[in-house]
Design a protein around this motif. Structure first.
Motif, PDB file in Angstrom:
ATOM      1  N   PHE A 228       0.826  -1.210   0.000  1.00  0.00           N
ATOM      2  CA  PHE A 228       0.000   0.000   0.000  1.00  0.00           C
ATOM      3  C   PHE A 228       0.861   1.261   0.000  1.00  0.00           C
ATOM      4  O   PHE A 228       0.462   2.286  -0.551  1.00  0.00           O
ATOM      5  CB  PHE A 228      -0.977   0.000   1.174  1.00  0.00           C
ATOM      6  CG  PHE A 228      -2.231  -0.766   0.882  1.00  0.00           C
ATOM      7  CD1 PHE A 228      -3.248  -0.195   0.143  1.00  0.00           C
ATOM      8  CD2 PHE A 228      -2.389  -2.071   1.331  1.00  0.00           C
ATOM      9  CE1 PHE A 228      -4.413  -0.900  -0.148  1.00  0.00           C
ATOM     10  CE2 PHE A 228      -3.538  -2.788   1.046  1.00  0.00           C
ATOM     11  CZ  PHE A 228      -4.549  -2.196   0.303  1.00  0.00           C
ATOM     12  N   ALA A 229       2.055   1.189   0.579  1.00  0.00           N
ATOM     13  CA  ALA A 229       2.954   2.348   0.577  1.00  0.00           C
ATOM     14  C   ALA A 229       3.394   2.729  -0.838  1.00  0.00           C
ATOM     15  O   ALA A 229       3.805   3.866  -1.074  1.00  0.00           O
ATOM     16  CB  ALA A 229       4.177   2.052   1.449  1.00  0.00           C
TER      17      ALA A 229
ATOM     18  N   LEU B 299       2.295   3.934  -7.888  1.00  0.00           N
ATOM     19  CA  LEU B 299       1.482   3.132  -8.799  1.00  0.00           C
ATOM     20  C   LEU B 299       0.419   3.990  -9.491  1.00  0.00           C
ATOM     21  O   LEU B 299       0.135   3.779 -10.674  1.00  0.00           O
ATOM     22  CB  LEU B 299       0.841   1.960  -8.052  1.00  0.00           C
ATOM     23  CG  LEU B 299       1.824   0.911  -7.543  1.00  0.00           C
ATOM     24  CD1 LEU B 299       1.127  -0.066  -6.593  1.00  0.00           C
ATOM     25  CD2 LEU B 299       2.483   0.172  -8.689  1.00  0.00           C
ATOM     26  N   LEU B 300      -0.131   4.954  -8.787  1.00  0.00           N
ATOM     27  CA  LEU B 300      -1.107   5.855  -9.413  1.00  0.00           C
ATOM     28  C   LEU B 300      -0.443   6.690 -10.512  1.00  0.00           C
ATOM     29  O   LEU B 300      -1.046   6.939 -11.560  1.00  0.00           O
ATOM     30  CB  LEU B 300      -1.763   6.754  -8.362  1.00  0.00           C
ATOM     31  CG  LEU B 300      -2.751   6.035  -7.424  1.00  0.00           C
ATOM     32  CD1 LEU B 300      -3.112   6.927  -6.237  1.00  0.00           C
ATOM     33  CD2 LEU B 300      -3.990   5.587  -8.178  1.00  0.00           C
TER      34      LEU B 300
ATOM     35  N   VAL C 273       0.665   4.659 -18.155  1.00  0.00           N
ATOM     36  CA  VAL C 273       0.047   3.676 -19.056  1.00  0.00           C
ATOM     37  C   VAL C 273      -1.056   4.353 -19.867  1.00  0.00           C
ATOM     38  O   VAL C 273      -1.149   4.174 -21.086  1.00  0.00           O
ATOM     39  CB  VAL C 273      -0.519   2.461 -18.273  1.00  0.00           C
ATOM     40  CG1 VAL C 273      -1.315   1.539 -19.184  1.00  0.00           C
ATOM     41  CG2 VAL C 273       0.600   1.687 -17.589  1.00  0.00           C
ATOM     42  N   VAL C 274      -1.879   5.138 -19.202  1.00  0.00           N
ATOM     43  CA  VAL C 274      -2.975   5.836 -19.881  1.00  0.00           C
ATOM     44  C   VAL C 274      -2.420   6.703 -21.006  1.00  0.00           C
ATOM     45  O   VAL C 274      -2.917   6.660 -22.139  1.00  0.00           O
ATOM     46  CB  VAL C 274      -3.797   6.683 -18.880  1.00  0.00           C
ATOM     47  CG1 VAL C 274      -4.734   7.641 -19.599  1.00  0.00           C
ATOM     48  CG2 VAL C 274      -4.582   5.777 -17.931  1.00  0.00           C
ATOM     49  N   GLU C 275      -1.400   7.487 -20.718  1.00  0.00           N
ATOM     50  CA  GLU C 275      -0.837   8.381 -21.739  1.00  0.00           C
ATOM     51  C   GLU C 275      -0.221   7.597 -22.888  1.00  0.00           C
ATOM     52  O   GLU C 275      -0.343   7.985 -24.051  1.00  0.00           O
ATOM     53  CB  GLU C 275       0.163   9.354 -21.119  1.00  0.00           C
ATOM     54  CG  GLU C 275      -0.507  10.411 -20.263  1.00  0.00           C
ATOM     55  CD  GLU C 275      -1.670  11.121 -20.962  1.00  0.00           C
ATOM     56  OE1 GLU C 275      -1.509  11.580 -22.108  1.00  0.00           O
ATOM     57  OE2 GLU C 275      -2.758  11.208 -20.357  1.00  0.00           O
ATOM     58  N   ALA C 276       0.445   6.487 -22.588  1.00  0.00           N
ATOM     59  CA  ALA C 276       1.034   5.654 -23.646  1.00  0.00           C
ATOM     60  C   ALA C 276      -0.056   5.059 -24.533  1.00  0.00           C
ATOM     61  O   ALA C 276       0.107   4.965 -25.757  1.00  0.00           O
ATOM     62  CB  ALA C 276       1.887   4.547 -23.037  1.00  0.00           C
TER      63      ALA C 276
ATOM     64  N   TYR D 185      -7.100   0.594 -13.173  1.00  0.00           N
ATOM     65  CA  TYR D 185      -6.883  -0.546 -12.278  1.00  0.00           C
ATOM     66  C   TYR D 185      -7.524  -0.316 -10.916  1.00  0.00           C
ATOM     67  O   TYR D 185      -7.530   0.798 -10.404  1.00  0.00           O
ATOM     68  CB  TYR D 185      -5.382  -0.785 -12.076  1.00  0.00           C
ATOM     69  CG  TYR D 185      -4.622  -0.840 -13.376  1.00  0.00           C
ATOM     70  CD1 TYR D 185      -4.792  -1.903 -14.251  1.00  0.00           C
ATOM     71  CD2 TYR D 185      -3.756   0.185 -13.740  1.00  0.00           C
ATOM     72  CE1 TYR D 185      -4.104  -1.955 -15.460  1.00  0.00           C
ATOM     73  CE2 TYR D 185      -3.056   0.139 -14.944  1.00  0.00           C
ATOM     74  CZ  TYR D 185      -3.244  -0.921 -15.797  1.00  0.00           C
ATOM     75  OH  TYR D 185      -2.577  -0.966 -16.991  1.00  0.00           O
ATOM     76  N   ASP D 186      -8.016  -1.400 -10.326  1.00  0.00           N
ATOM     77  CA  ASP D 186      -8.483  -1.371  -8.943  1.00  0.00           C
ATOM     78  C   ASP D 186      -7.282  -1.774  -8.087  1.00  0.00           C
ATOM     79  O   ASP D 186      -7.072  -2.955  -7.800  1.00  0.00           O
ATOM     80  CB  ASP D 186      -9.661  -2.347  -8.775  1.00  0.00           C
ATOM     81  CG  ASP D 186     -10.227  -2.338  -7.370  1.00  0.00           C
ATOM     82  OD1 ASP D 186      -9.573  -1.806  -6.438  1.00  0.00           O
ATOM     83  OD2 ASP D 186     -11.323  -2.895  -7.196  1.00  0.00           O
TER      84      ASP D 186
END
Length: 168
Positions: free
Chosen positions: A24-25, A30-31, A37-40, A56-57
């Protein structure tokens, strides 16, 4: 933490990245990777809405026993990510389950240095430890560099998904 038997040529043996289960740290990093990934993928997805997107969840990926989210870490910095998710296979297939790989992201300055191979090896080993022998992933048909890389790792093209805009 996993040190693989294979060390990318770009690293000395004791300097190679460590592949570990994400925590979680790691979520803020990761966000940011998710938006990378979205931009790519925005280049290949003209119908994508503008602005940040959630693919992603992460909470589920971090806690589910059916998923394994890993990061690559080099000198204390998280530099890459990937996950395997166990899915039920289609009923007509010989294997009852398959592992879907996703969220394959490497920081630009670390690309081409064997990090994705380390992540895929870790995900493959996790899948095998769960008696899953079939790995699958999706890649845009126009993304020739990614296709070439995945083929080098042993993946083969399987199914081409097609789309069309039927108009409004």
């Amino acid at each position: 933490m996993i040190r693989t038997e294979w060390t990318p040529a770009a690293y000395k043996e004791n300097d190679s990245p460590i592949i570990r289960k994400a925590a979680f740290a790691d979520k803020p990093v990761l966000l940011r990777f998710e938006q990378g990934v979205v931009e790519a993928e925005r280049t290949f997805t003209p119908e994508m809405k503008p602005g940040p997107q959630q693919y992603y969840d992460l909470d589920w990926l971090l806690t589910s026993s059916d998923a394994y989210l890993v990061v690559a870490e080099s000198n204390g910095e998280v530099i890459a990510s990937g996950y395997a998710r166990i899915n039920e296979s289609k009923p007509y297939l010989r294997h009852p389950h398959e592992a879907y790989l996703g969220f394959m992201y490497v920081l630009p300055e670390y690309r081409g240095k064997g990090i994705n191979r380390l992540i895929i090896d870790a995900l493959k080993n996790w899948a095998k430890s769960h008696n899953v022998s079939e790995l699958r992933l999706e890649v845009y048909s126009e993304n020739a560099p990614a296709i070439k890389a995945y083929e080098k790792f042993g993946f083969k093209p399987y199914l081409l998904q097609m789309r069309m805009d039927a108009g409004n």
